[in-house]
Design a protein around this motif. Sequence first.
Motif, PDB file in Angstrom:
ATOM      1  N   VAL A 151       0.851  -1.186   0.000  1.00  0.00           N
ATOM      2  CA  VAL A 151       0.000   0.000   0.000  1.00  0.00           C
ATOM      3  C   VAL A 151       0.890   1.240   0.000  1.00  0.00           C
ATOM      4  CG1 VAL A 151      -1.893  -1.169   1.164  1.00  0.00           C
ATOM      5  CG2 VAL A 151      -0.131  -0.028   2.543  1.00  0.00           C
ATOM      6  N   LEU A 152       0.297   2.358  -0.302  1.00  0.00           N
ATOM      7  CA  LEU A 152       1.042   3.608  -0.452  1.00  0.00           C
ATOM      8  C   LEU A 152       1.889   3.908   0.781  1.00  0.00           C
ATOM      9  CD1 LEU A 152       1.493   6.128  -2.256  1.00  0.00           C
ATOM     10  CD2 LEU A 152      -0.363   7.226  -0.975  1.00  0.00           C
ATOM     11  N   GLY A 153       3.190   4.099   0.552  1.00  0.00           N
ATOM     12  CA  GLY A 153       4.093   4.516   1.617  1.00  0.00           C
ATOM     13  C   GLY A 153       4.738   3.398   2.400  1.00  0.00           C
ATOM     14  N   TYR A 154       4.284   2.146   2.208  1.00  0.00           N
ATOM     15  CA  TYR A 154       4.842   1.045   3.000  1.00  0.00           C
ATOM     16  C   TYR A 154       5.823   0.230   2.164  1.00  0.00           C
ATOM     17  CZ  TYR A 154       5.457  -2.838   6.162  1.00  0.00           C
ATOM     18  OH  TYR A 154       6.030  -3.761   6.992  1.00  0.00           O
ATOM     19  N   ASP A 155       7.029   0.014   2.705  1.00  0.00           N
ATOM     20  CA  ASP A 155       8.090  -0.667   1.972  1.00  0.00           C
ATOM     21  C   ASP A 155       7.972  -2.183   2.144  1.00  0.00           C
ATOM     22  OD1 ASP A 155      10.488  -1.658   0.880  1.00  0.00           O
ATOM     23  OD2 ASP A 155      11.537   0.208   1.344  1.00  0.00           O
ATOM     24  N   LEU A 156       7.366  -2.811   1.165  1.00  0.00           N
ATOM     25  CA  LEU A 156       7.157  -4.255   1.178  1.00  0.00           C
ATOM     26  C   LEU A 156       8.479  -5.021   1.141  1.00  0.00           C
ATOM     27  CD1 LEU A 156       5.138  -6.678   0.792  1.00  0.00           C
ATOM     28  CD2 LEU A 156       5.392  -6.302  -1.654  1.00  0.00           C
ATOM     29  N   TYR A 157       9.415  -4.528   0.340  1.00  0.00           N
ATOM     30  CA  TYR A 157      10.705  -5.223   0.211  1.00  0.00           C
ATOM     31  C   TYR A 157      11.409  -5.308   1.567  1.00  0.00           C
ATOM     32  CZ  TYR A 157      15.286  -6.542  -1.627  1.00  0.00           C
ATOM     33  OH  TYR A 157      16.460  -7.204  -1.888  1.00  0.00           O
ATOM     34  N   GLU A 158      11.368  -4.209   2.328  1.00  0.00           N
ATOM     35  CA  GLU A 158      11.992  -4.217   3.650  1.00  0.00           C
ATOM     36  C   GLU A 158      11.291  -5.195   4.586  1.00  0.00           C
ATOM     37  OE1 GLU A 158      14.741  -2.777   4.970  1.00  0.00           O
ATOM     38  OE2 GLU A 158      15.208  -2.283   2.892  1.00  0.00           O
ATOM     39  N   ALA A 159       9.968  -5.303   4.458  1.00  0.00           N
ATOM     40  CA  ALA A 159       9.233  -6.257   5.282  1.00  0.00           C
ATOM     41  C   ALA A 159       9.660  -7.688   4.970  1.00  0.00           C
ATOM     42  CB  ALA A 159       7.731  -6.094   5.064  1.00  0.00           C
ATOM     43  N   HIS A 203      10.539  -4.648  -5.325  1.00  0.00           N
ATOM     44  CA  HIS A 203      10.757  -3.272  -4.878  1.00  0.00           C
ATOM     45  C   HIS A 203       9.734  -2.909  -3.811  1.00  0.00           C
ATOM     46  CE1 HIS A 203       7.384  -2.170  -7.505  1.00  0.00           C
ATOM     47  NE2 HIS A 203       7.985  -2.843  -8.464  1.00  0.00           N
ATOM     48  N   LYS A 204       9.575  -1.628  -3.569  1.00  0.00           N
ATOM     49  CA  LYS A 204       8.780  -1.158  -2.444  1.00  0.00           C
ATOM     50  C   LYS A 204       7.340  -1.646  -2.479  1.00  0.00           C
ATOM     51  CE  LYS A 204       7.764   3.156   0.065  1.00  0.00           C
ATOM     52  NZ  LYS A 204       8.054   4.607   0.125  1.00  0.00           N
ATOM     53  N   TYR A 205       6.756  -1.713  -3.675  1.00  0.00           N
ATOM     54  CA  TYR A 205       5.327  -1.985  -3.764  1.00  0.00           C
ATOM     55  C   TYR A 205       4.966  -3.350  -4.356  1.00  0.00           C
ATOM     56  CZ  TYR A 205       4.727   2.906  -2.523  1.00  0.00           C
ATOM     57  OH  TYR A 205       4.745   4.103  -1.846  1.00  0.00           O
ATOM     58  N   ALA A 206       5.924  -4.069  -4.912  1.00  0.00           N
ATOM     59  CA  ALA A 206       5.626  -5.382  -5.490  1.00  0.00           C
ATOM     60  C   ALA A 206       6.856  -6.265  -5.393  1.00  0.00           C
ATOM     61  CB  ALA A 206       5.196  -5.231  -6.951  1.00  0.00           C
TER      62      ALA A 206
END
Length: 569
Positions: A395-403, A417-420
């Motif tokens: 979702v907007l603003g949340y870094d999926l890759y870091e999670a 990357h951040k969103y996918a």
Amino acid sequence: MTKRWVLKDAADTVKVQELAAALNINSVLSTLLVRRGINTFDEAKYFFRPSHLHLHDPFLMQDMEKAITRIENAIANHEKILIYGDYDVDGTTAVALVYSFFNKLYKNIEYYIPDRYKEGYGISTIGIDYAKENNFSLIISLDCGIKSVDKIAYANTLGVDFIICDHHLPGEELPAAIAVLDPKRTDCAYPYKELSGCGIGLKLIQAWSEKHDLPFEGVAEYFDLAAISIACDIVHITGENRVLAHLGLQKINENPCIGVKTLMQVAGRTGTYTISDVVFSLGPRINAAGRIDDAKHAVELLIACHEDAAKEKGDMINIRNTERKGHDLQITDEALGMIDNDEVLVARKSTVVFNENWHKGVIGIVASRLTEKYYRPTVVLTRSNGHVAGSARSVLGYDLYEALCGCSDLLIQFGGHKYAAGLTMEPENVPAFIQKFEEVVSATITEEQLIQQVSIDAEIELKDIDSKFFRILSQFAPFGPENMSPVFLSKNVYVSGNAGLVGGNHVKMFIMQPGSAAFSCIAFNQAELLPQLKPGVPFNVCYTIEENIWREQRTIQLNIKAIRLENGD
């Protein structure tokens, strides 16, 4: 679903007023331009009049001279050249572009698309072995390769050279290829960093054409493929990408190549194509070839020279797209049922669902749909080749890759990357991953990030939307990331006449303010609001402004993004 309404910060007032005066436009439009970094008449002229003259010198890209020299030597020595690309839209359009261009000049050339299920994403050992076994001494990889350090090292031991054309972020070590074309290299001075993979391929053929004094028309012939890649790979539509998208849409609408023309015909959509139409009409069909069958069919369509051959491939791809939609709807319904029937899953701040029988080719689409529904980081998992494969969306603003980095001890591999992102794990790790991902997300996501945001560019009165305003606003297109269609807020509007449903779940109505004309509106997937949309009852509305074409009649239409009914204030 509740949405946060956020009005963007005010732009520099002096710059806004100076630009409004220089262009003879109102301050709302000049504000939109200033927010896009456009502050002068000349910058506005560049923005509003994209031209092939705005394309950068391809030789500014690090290693471009090396790449051209290696291809020259390959042709001079009658070497076999293999054009290698990923199986998604960006990869297949890139392969079609580079292969078609060089095939006109040199016949000892073929292309290769890795199998999604047997080889996975990017450069594979199987692909390198194929090249060696079939006497290819040069591979030009497109939309992949920038992190394939081990694979390129393996190819070098076999005497197979690589030219890498990629647009993803490099790792700490570059592959030992003959040339690595990637504007995101830290040592690359190329002035625009956000090209698609197909865009890098276009710069390669542009460089070849300039080096060999070939007419520019030979490059422009492939603008339609470049525009499709830009639209479907969700890269920034700014700078050089916006130029290519503009010129590519012109070609799509006026003189597309046989393959793209056929794709438009089987899609059944008539009228002028926009970036959005490319994303939702052409892109899924190209992708369906690789998701359900073999992405080579997409390349065969896009390089077709005869309409009969293109029609055969186009019909096949359309059938695969229908199959893809069936898998998509079935899996989405099953996933929604899993969540809705489990109070624990409903209450979580993340979504992870797993079914070993789901089709791997559509789990990314399903992840996107679940993210739209529940608006939280989402992972969809299925079995694949003895492992569990997953596709993730954020979702907007949340870094999926870091999670995912926080769950890396449970994963075989992951990337994105951040969103996918995509990921792979051992089957026995699924329960632990579900728990760990929820823990990581819960500890790092904010409550605001879990509420969908409507970002508002400006508040205006409906009477401000006249023909001049819309004509200038239309020239902000093509729209996409970093150049989104502006969202406007109008307060205390009311329904003129009666609102009704179309397509089962979409609200169709006319709205007005005192002193304004009535504007036609469409509110997609907002049927739950219909009982409250009564004549004379004021409400606030966020919308984009677009042109609706019906039976050759063109009218301004407001595309409603959100409605607030709390007293209209």
